[in-house]
Design a protein around this motif. Structure first.
Motif, PDB file in Angstrom:
ATOM      1  N   LYS A 184       2.931  -6.254  14.898  1.00  0.00           N
ATOM      2  CA  LYS A 184       1.958  -6.991  14.098  1.00  0.00           C
ATOM      3  C   LYS A 184       0.849  -7.516  14.998  1.00  0.00           C
ATOM      4  CE  LYS A 184       4.391  -8.617  10.069  1.00  0.00           C
ATOM      5  NZ  LYS A 184       4.597  -9.773   9.224  1.00  0.00           N
ATOM      6  N   ASP A 215      -3.770  -9.535   4.323  1.00  0.00           N
ATOM      7  CA  ASP A 215      -3.161  -8.978   3.106  1.00  0.00           C
ATOM      8  C   ASP A 215      -3.921  -7.777   2.557  1.00  0.00           C
ATOM      9  OD1 ASP A 215      -1.194 -11.037   3.175  1.00  0.00           O
ATOM     10  OD2 ASP A 215      -2.556 -12.384   2.094  1.00  0.00           O
ATOM     11  N   LYS A 234      -0.981  -4.138   4.933  1.00  0.00           N
ATOM     12  CA  LYS A 234      -1.168  -5.432   4.290  1.00  0.00           C
ATOM     13  C   LYS A 234      -0.328  -6.535   4.926  1.00  0.00           C
ATOM     14  CE  LYS A 234      -2.363  -3.396  -0.160  1.00  0.00           C
ATOM     15  NZ  LYS A 234      -1.943  -3.187  -1.567  1.00  0.00           N
ATOM     16  N   GLU A 235       0.692  -6.149   5.682  1.00  0.00           N
ATOM     17  CA  GLU A 235       1.553  -7.134   6.351  1.00  0.00           C
ATOM     18  C   GLU A 235       1.096  -7.414   7.781  1.00  0.00           C
ATOM     19  OE1 GLU A 235       5.401  -5.355   6.058  1.00  0.00           O
ATOM     20  OE2 GLU A 235       5.469  -5.581   3.885  1.00  0.00           O
TER      21      GLU A 235
END
Length: 184
Positions: A48, A71, A155-156
């Motif tokens: 991430k 998001d 989106k994460e």
């Protein structure tokens, strides 16, 4: 005077033509487009991004904080007008942008001023949303100083594609991935 072509002469001519094509910028870009491959996608070992807090000054679009794109599916590309691999992949990126601009957030980051970018865009009929970085980008984006450097974020906030160098961004593989990510 009669000129005889033998294997050595043919080899020399081909070698000289190859060197000329590599050294001449427009042919170099064309060649890079021909050999550009679809980027590899890694959905298993994704990392991430560490922050969305990144201020971007819009050159031909509204200035944003990257946080506004949280998001969302985001395509980030670091590039420059003087960079042959960047120029080589631009037609493919423009085609992708034309089809996905309403579904995916596209962020094209350059250190160049708007006049330089605008001249390049007008000459090549591009309309990609371009920005100058005002604050430090997420650390994953600074692991390389090479351009082009492109990232596809889901989106994460997971980086599914991290690619340095020219690639075929308009490939079926990339389009299929984008379609899947948009539906999630």
């Amino acid at each position: 005077m009669k000129f005889k072509l033998n294997k050595k002469s043919i080899s020399n001519v081909i070698f000289i033509l190859a060197i000329a094509l590599i050294l001449y910028p427009p042919s170099r870009e064309w060649f890079m487009r021909q050999v550009a491959f679809s980027p590899s996608i890694d959905t298993e070992t994704t990392e991430k991004i560490d922050t969305y807090n990144w201020q971007l000054n819009g050159l031909n679009t509204t200035s944003i904080n990257f946080k506004e794109l949280e998001d969302k599916v985001v395509f980030v590309n670091f590039w420059a007008t003087w960079c042959p691999p960047c120029r080589a992949e631009m037609p493919m990126i423009q085609e992708l942008y034309n089809d996905y601009k309403d579904k995916v957030a596209f962020v094209f980051v350059t250190n160049e001023n708007w006049e330089t970018v605008e001249e390049f865009y007008l000459k090549n009929e591009y309309n990609l949303p371009s920005y100058n970085s005002v604050s430090a980008p997420p650390s994953k984006f600074t692991e390389t100083n090479s351009i082009p450097a492109t990232y596809l974020i889901d989106k994460e906030g997971k980086i599914l594609i991290s690619k340095t160098g020219a690639a075929d961004w308009n490939s079926t593989k990339v389009r299929n991935l984008l379609d899947q990510l948009i539906l999630k």
